[in-house]
Design an enzyme around this catalytic site. Sequence first.
Site, PDB file in Angstrom:
ATOM      1  N   SER A 136     -11.415   0.951  -5.839  1.00  0.00           N
ATOM      2  CA  SER A 136     -11.030   1.513  -7.137  1.00  0.00           C
ATOM      3  C   SER A 136     -12.153   1.576  -8.149  1.00  0.00           C
ATOM      4  CB  SER A 136      -9.836   0.748  -7.726  1.00  0.00           C
ATOM      5  OG  SER A 136      -9.179   1.546  -8.681  1.00  0.00           O
ATOM      6  N   SER A 185     -12.948   4.289  -9.429  1.00  0.00           N
ATOM      7  CA  SER A 185     -12.483   5.270 -10.410  1.00  0.00           C
ATOM      8  C   SER A 185     -11.743   4.602 -11.565  1.00  0.00           C
ATOM      9  CB  SER A 185     -11.583   6.319  -9.743  1.00  0.00           C
ATOM     10  OG  SER A 185     -10.474   5.713  -9.103  1.00  0.00           O
ATOM     11  N   GLU A 188       0.833  -1.213   0.000  1.00  0.00           N
ATOM     12  CA  GLU A 188       0.000   0.000   0.000  1.00  0.00           C
ATOM     13  C   GLU A 188       0.858   1.250   0.000  1.00  0.00           C
ATOM     14  OE1 GLU A 188      -3.264   0.050  -1.141  1.00  0.00           O
ATOM     15  OE2 GLU A 188      -3.499  -1.445   0.438  1.00  0.00           O
ATOM     16  N   HIS A 189       0.514   2.199  -0.886  1.00  0.00           N
ATOM     17  CA  HIS A 189       1.226   3.466  -1.039  1.00  0.00           C
ATOM     18  C   HIS A 189       2.664   3.254  -1.514  1.00  0.00           C
ATOM     19  CE1 HIS A 189      -1.912   6.146   0.548  1.00  0.00           C
ATOM     20  NE2 HIS A 189      -2.211   5.133   1.356  1.00  0.00           N
ATOM     21  N   THR A 190       2.889   2.131  -2.162  1.00  0.00           N
ATOM     22  CA  THR A 190       4.194   1.875  -2.780  1.00  0.00           C
ATOM     23  C   THR A 190       4.170   2.138  -4.279  1.00  0.00           C
ATOM     24  OG1 THR A 190       3.538  -0.451  -2.931  1.00  0.00           O
ATOM     25  CG2 THR A 190       4.977   0.164  -1.100  1.00  0.00           C
ATOM     26  N   ASP A 191       2.972   2.145  -4.883  1.00  0.00           N
ATOM     27  CA  ASP A 191       2.906   2.221  -6.350  1.00  0.00           C
ATOM     28  C   ASP A 191       3.443   3.541  -6.877  1.00  0.00           C
ATOM     29  OD1 ASP A 191       0.661   3.537  -5.289  1.00  0.00           O
ATOM     30  OD2 ASP A 191      -0.678   2.888  -6.899  1.00  0.00           O
ATOM     31  N   GLY A 243     -16.487   4.882  -2.787  1.00  0.00           N
ATOM     32  CA  GLY A 243     -15.897   5.338  -1.543  1.00  0.00           C
ATOM     33  C   GLY A 243     -15.397   4.236  -0.642  1.00  0.00           C
ATOM     34  N   ASP A 274      -4.016   0.576  -9.949  1.00  0.00           N
ATOM     35  CA  ASP A 274      -5.453   0.338 -10.104  1.00  0.00           C
ATOM     36  C   ASP A 274      -5.837   0.119 -11.555  1.00  0.00           C
ATOM     37  OD1 ASP A 274      -5.446   0.756  -7.419  1.00  0.00           O
ATOM     38  OD2 ASP A 274      -6.557   2.644  -7.465  1.00  0.00           O
ATOM     39  N   TYR A 300      -3.832  12.115   0.873  1.00  0.00           N
ATOM     40  CA  TYR A 300      -3.177  11.213  -0.086  1.00  0.00           C
ATOM     41  C   TYR A 300      -2.072  11.961  -0.820  1.00  0.00           C
ATOM     42  CZ  TYR A 300      -2.641   8.053  -4.104  1.00  0.00           C
ATOM     43  OH  TYR A 300      -2.130   7.224  -5.071  1.00  0.00           O
TER      44      TYR A 300
END
Length: 395
Positions: free
Chosen positions: A134, A136, A42-45, A130, A180, A229
């Site tokens: 993903s 979006s 998570e939050h590595t991409d 929400g 995503d 974010y």
Amino acid sequence: MQGSCCESSVSAAKTLTERFQRLNGTRPEIFRAPGRVNLIGEHTDYNDGFVMPAALGFYTMVAVARRDDRIVRAYSEQFQESVDLPLDSLSIGAQNHWSDYVRGVAGVLIRSGHKLSGADIMIDGQVPLGAGLSSSAAIEVATALALCSVSNIDMPPIEMARACQKAEHDYAGTHCGIMDQFISIFGRAGHAVMLDCRSLDSKLLPISGDVRMVICNSMVKHALAGGEYNRRRADCETAVSLLGQHLPGIKALRDMTLEQLDHYRGILSETVYRRSRHVISENERVLNAADALTSGDLAGFGRLMCESHTSLRDDYEVSCKELDLLVELARGLEGVFGARMTGGGFGGCTVNLVSAEHVDKFQAAMSEGYQKKTGTTPNIYVCLAAQGAGRVERL
């Protein structure tokens, strides 16, 4: 809402086809793209690192037919709203509206030199909004497939993933990584995908048929999430800028080791140090998790999931009390290998790796426990890894 996230695409496509024909008088093509859950990474991409997502059987469906003018008329089933997007005057920038994703995909395709045709499109999104699954990317990818089809554009899948990512950057205002959009296109049934977000090399990892991915929706989404974010991403960029002065060749946090980070800790603020420690350690966890999944070491994989949540909670500070509660409840239940928050954070969902034979009891216990503590009943989805985006054959 309890149950499976595997609603029949054929049934949903038939319904959407009928609605489109009633509204537009034309038989459409149907395209679909899935949401995703990230098992670990998570939050590595956006730090050029490693991630391990799986596509889910929640799909966004887009029905499309060509128009003779230069308008994309988009209608959302969820919002019961129609928007006209003139292809010759698409503005850049977020308008905080669901149509930003449609406008963004069209705008990026045009700016990339493609000639788009006008189109009527109808969007039916099954991906929970929400929830951090993903929705979006699902609408972006399904829209891109639809617009390319009616415009006779042959776009390589990886180029489409990049175009959809850019649409989210420039038109929705979220500076996301490519995970995503990539998994929405390249997901494979029964498999997770380990993705190197720098090279875009990927590896399919089979998920044992004896386990299920169970997603628990906290039913909360804190308003600060979008700005926070982007703030986390800025913290990571600050770290790379400062550390790069001492370590030439550092382009992203994926190039760092924990030993190097600790050696140069003094030049970073405490906050930037902890953000960096999460990203570097999370990359290591993804690589170790791939080995665990390949060898069938579900217990080892689960331990890495738990370590990931602790790091996200304490170092990256993107969890919240509701997510922490869901993880705490899950860890005490029989048949649970691992539990962690998934997605950007500040609400949304946890992902749990649960023995198939214990899934029913897990659902009941989680629902009861969370409702007792919060007064809210969580949505719980029992999932298998699903197939990526594509055309739904004519019915």
